[in-house]
Every structure is written in C-alpha cells, then in structure tokens.
Design an enzyme around this catalytic site. Structure first.
Site, short mmCIF file in Angstrom:
data_model
loop_
_atom_site.label_atom_id
_atom_site.label_comp_id
_atom_site.label_asym_id
_atom_site.label_seq_id
_atom_site.Cartn_x
_atom_site.Cartn_y
_atom_site.Cartn_z
N CYS A 216 -14.68 -57.04 38.73
CA CYS A 216 -14.69 -58.38 39.31
C CYS A 216 -13.39 -59.18 39.21
O CYS A 216 -12.72 -59.43 40.20
CB CYS A 216 -15.83 -59.09 38.62
SG CYS A 216 -15.98 -60.76 39.07
N HIS B 44 -14.33 -67.04 38.27
CA HIS B 44 -14.12 -65.92 37.33
C HIS B 44 -12.65 -65.54 37.13
O HIS B 44 -12.32 -64.37 36.92
CB HIS B 44 -14.93 -64.68 37.77
CG HIS B 44 -15.42 -63.89 36.60
ND1 HIS B 44 -15.95 -62.62 36.70
CD2 HIS B 44 -15.45 -64.19 35.27
CE1 HIS B 44 -16.27 -62.18 35.50
NE2 HIS B 44 -15.98 -63.12 34.62
#
Ligand SMILES: *[C@@H]1O[C@H](CO)[C@@H](O)[C@H](O)[C@H]1NC(C)=O
Ligand SMILES: *[C@@H]1O[C@H](CO)[C@@H](O)[C@H](O)[C@H]1NC(C)=O
Length: 498
Positions: A82, A138
C-alpha cells in the site's frame, strides 16, 4: 492578360491565407484547449481476478463499461504493498528512494512522505487546478506537513491510516476519519464506500467550473476487514465461501460508488472534459482474512511476483486519441506523476524522478517509452526485483505461500490451487514474454531460468546494483511512538506528535 495575372495572384494569396489559417488555427486551438479534469480512483487490495472485466463472476458493470470504452492497462505495475505504491503515485519516485520500500506506514510511526519533494496535487494546483482528496492517505500524518492538506490538496476528507472498520471508521479503538483537520464523529454507521462516494459527489457539485480539478479518490475498498451491506452480499447467492462472497459484494459496492461519481460529473457537465484513471494499489492478499484472487498470476500482496505487482487498471476520457483497446506496453505507477502533469500542460524540471510520461503511448497505442521496471529494492530484507524487456530477475525471501490461486467461486473450473516449491536461495529468472495461455510462453512465472541462464542473471544483477546507489534506508517500522497515542488527542488519530 493583366486581369488573369491579378486573378492568379489573388487566388494564390487566398490559397496561402487558407493554408495559413488551416495550419495556425488548430494549433492555437490546441494551446487554448481546456485543461482536463483528472479523477484518479485508487482501489485497495483489488486483485487481478476481483474485477468484472477479468472475472465474469464479479458484478462491476460500471467499471467494465468504462474500461472497455477506454484503454485497459494489461501491464500496469505497482509495488507489492500500500504505502510504497501511494508514495510512488504521488511523487514519481520509486519508493526505495524515499525510505518507503518496505510496507505500510504504521499507526505510531513518526514518519511520512518526505515533505521537501513536491507531489502531484501541489504541482497540479500550481497549474491552476482545484485539488480534492477523498479516502485513504497512508503516507504519514505525525506532523501537519505530512498531511494531504499541506501537501497540495485544497480539501481532504478521509483516513490517515489503514484497516479501519468500514462503519465506525475506527482504527483500533480510535477514530480515523477527518474533514481537513477536524475529526468526523457523526458518520458512525455509514459504510465508507458510500461515505467517500457521497463526499466526492459533493466536491464535484460544489466545484467552481471556471477551474479544472484533480480528484484523488482513494477508496478503502476492498481492503480487509471484509464488510459489506447485505444488499451486495445478497447479489452472490451461489458463492459458498462467505469471505469471498463478502469480498465480491465489496467490489460491487465500489462499482456503484464509481457510478455515482460518474453521474455527478455528467450532471455537472464536467464528464466530457474529464480523464479518469483507475488502478489497484497492489495485488490481492489471497488468504483469510482476505480472499482475493490474482488468477492466473502468481503470488499475492507483499510479494514481488506478478500477482503482487501487476495491477488491474484502465483509463477513460475524450482526450484519448484511440480507445476501446487493451494496452500491452509496460507502465509503472511512478509514471502517473509525469503523465498527468503533461496532460495538465505542465513540465517536469529539476527533478530526477523515475516516472516517464506515457501519455502519447496510451493515447495512441504506440510503443511504451518504458523498457525497464524496478519492482522494488528492499535491502533490509535482502529483496529486489527488476524487469528489462521480457526478462525478470528476482532475489527475494524464500516466501511461503507463493501460489496460483484461482478465485474460490471458480476453483476446480478454472484451475486448482498450486504453489511454488520453496526455492532455497530465492533467486529467480523468468521470461515473461507472450500469452497467459499455457505454452512455451511464461508471463505466469512457471519456469525459473536462473540456473540455465547465468549470463542473463549477471546482466540484470549488474543493472540492479546500479540502482542500489540511490536507495534511501527504509523507515524503522518497529518503533511505536507513545506520543501518538490517540488518548492524548481526544480519542482521534491526530497530527502533531513528531
Ligand atoms: C481440479 O482438481 C479436480 C480434482 O483433482 C479435478 O477433477 C479437476 O479437473 C481440476 N480442475 C482443473 C481445471 O484442472
Ligand atoms: C494481456 O497480457 C497477457 C500476457 O501477459 C496476454 O495473454 C493477454 O492476451 C493480454 N490481453 C489482451 C486483451 O491483450
């Protein structure tokens, strides 16, 4: 005679003017062409066989139609997980040059995407764009300089972290939903796919149409925890594996969200001038508590095999010169930075980025300017992989669970699960040339050529060693800063502790 001469001169003059007009006017028009709106939709952990156009068992009609009417990207690479992929997307740099190679930014890690490099939203804002971000960031949040609001987004609504509950928006026991810098307590119970789609629609409805806009819509879907409204679960009555059934429903909910966003763009008269890009951030995790599938590719999330790194994706928009086809050239997620800037009329200066502008290649189905991909360099773990032309060299951990995992609903019909024998030294060489159809071709990584092609191994190793010079040591992912404790911030994952 005289008259004829005048006539000829006059005709030539007229003809000349016409030529001038024909030549000059279109150029002028292109220069003045309105900058396109850009909507970048990033799905989370969506595998190769978790989308309708690659797996007819999945109900994603909007995505399928957009993909088929646009350009399907058949060799669009991302990284194995990610945060590394998101860092690459935003910056145009391979994550190993940012300290982002290893994995996700953890909740109490006092770090973020280096704030001295200009990233995509800031660059687009400088080009006159309004910039909106909805969804999962993130990329660090411990200080405000790392947050979307201070990286170039005019507006941000979403998560700083990962793995929140889809309904409560809690990561662990604390809230992780933010409207710019304000915590959002009032949406407990709203499924995040609905929440993010609604917010995207709201931004579109309120957008000042005098300006172009960039929207980064980073859905939580279909990352674990597996959660979906019954309505979508009920659409898959024949799927026996409940986790898989939930996941399939999540993909359909995502599709519905995208449908809403597209409708909003159409309703506001913005669709004709919007370039839409869709991509997953990495391959699917295939084991419970997830149940994705990258079939027929090998491997899964966190692995540098194709299943972890060759992502689903497509682009759609009127500015493409050729549409309705599958692009088979190589592109990498770092390429979006220069490509989208070029679409927006910008230039890259003084930046040694890794991305290349692939706009012309994608929009005309011509040769990709990219012949090499560094999958990643994770020196800390002794892992690296590179592809040059069709040859891929990997030096990786002897991972367990490197498998060809058919989607559970098609297991036995499409194939059966088989796994790689564990390779003691983790050294692989594959020739990825050719078709998925079993033959002598090997894009599915069945034949390790490392022992029989030592010269090729040497050649690719040498190239990889050149890349090592630019590696920035990875962030320490084991350190958890007690200052981050949300109890210090009213129960919210908040900025301001590093
Ligand atoms: C999967 O395995 C079963 C049981 O061994 C076999 O009958 C079936 O043909 C296999 N399916 C495929 C597509 O190979
Ligand atoms: C996508 O690539 C694979 C090989 O990597 C190939 O077998 C397949 O035909 C390609 N798809 C299309 C539609 O071109």
């Amino acid at each position: 005679m005289q008259l004829l001469r005048h006539f000829v001169i006059l005709s030539l003059f007229t003809f000349g003017c016409l030529l001038w007009y024909v030549n000059v006017f279109p150029k002028k028009r292109t220069n003045q062409m309105k900058k396109p709106n850009i909507v970048f939709i990033l799905a989370d952990d969506l595998g190769w066989a978790d989308i309708g156009y690659n797996n007819p068992n999945i109900i994603t009609p909007t995505i399928d139609e957009l993909a088929r009417g646009g350009v399907i990207l058949n060799q669009s690479y991302v990284t194995q997980s990610c945060s590394p992929s998101r860092a690459a997307l935003m910056s145009g740099y391979y994550p190993y040059r940012l300290g982002f190679q290893t994995g996700g930014v953890r909740r109490q890690m006092p770090t973020g995407l280096p704030s001295d490099i200009p990233i995509l939203p800031r660059k687009l804002r400088n080009l006159g764009y309004s910039t909106y971000m909805v969804g999962k960031w993130h990329l660090g949040y411990c200080k405000s300089a790392y947050t979307p609001n201070e990286r170039g987004f005019d507006k941000f609504y979403g998560y700083y972290l990962a793995s929140e509950d889809y309904y409560t928006h809690m990561a662990g026991n604390w809230l992780d939903l933010h409207d710019n810098f304000d915590p959002v307590w009032g949406e407990d119970g709203t499924y995040s796919t609905y929440l993010f789609s609604n917010k995207a629609v709201e931004f579109i409805d309120h957008h000042d149409k005098a300006k172009p806009f960039f929207m980064y819509l980073a859905y939580q879907s279909i990352h674990e925890p597996l959660q979906v409204p019954d309505k979508y679960f009920d659409m898959y009555p024949s799927v026996k594996n409940e986790m898989r059934r939930t996941l399939m429903g999540m993909a359909t909910a995502l599709d519905d969200g995208i449908k809403q966003v597209v409708s909003a763009l159409k309703r506001n008269g913005l669709w004709e001038n919007t370039l839409l890009v869709f991509s997953s951030d990495n391959g699917a995790p295939t084991l419970p508590p997830h149940q994705g599938s990258n079939w027929p590719l090998l491997g899964q999330k966190h692995q540098l095999f194709e299943g972890g790194t060759r992502a689903v994706g497509f682009i759609h928009g009127n500015m493409l010169q050729k549409t309705g086809y599958t692009y088979n050239g190589m592109i990498h997620i770092v390429d979006w930075y220069p490509t989208l800037l070029s679409v927006a009329g910008g230039k890259i200066r003084d930046q040694e980025i890794d991305g290349v502008d692939v706009w012309k290649a994608l929009s005309t189905n011509s040769l990709s300017p990219r012949n090499e991909i560094v999958y990643n360099i994770i020196s800390e773990q002794g892992e690296a992989a590179i592809r040059i032309g069709n040859f891929k060299f990997m030096n990786v951990l002897p991972y367990t669970d490197v498998c060809w995992d058919p989607p559970p609903e098609a297991e036995g019909k499409w194939g059966n699960k088989t796994c790689l024998k564990q390779n003691e030294n983790g050294v692989y060489l594959f020739n990825l040339k050719g078709d998925f159809i079993p033959s002598t071709d090997d894009p599915l990584e069945h034949k390790n050529l490392a022992d029989i092609m030592p010269n090729k191994v040497r050649e690719l190793t040498r190239r990889l060693e050149e890349k090592y010079e630019k590696v920035v040591p990875a962030f320490d992912r084991s350190y958890h800063d007690p200052e981050a404790n949300p109890n210090n911030f009213g129960g919210v994952w908040s900025t301001g502790w590093c």
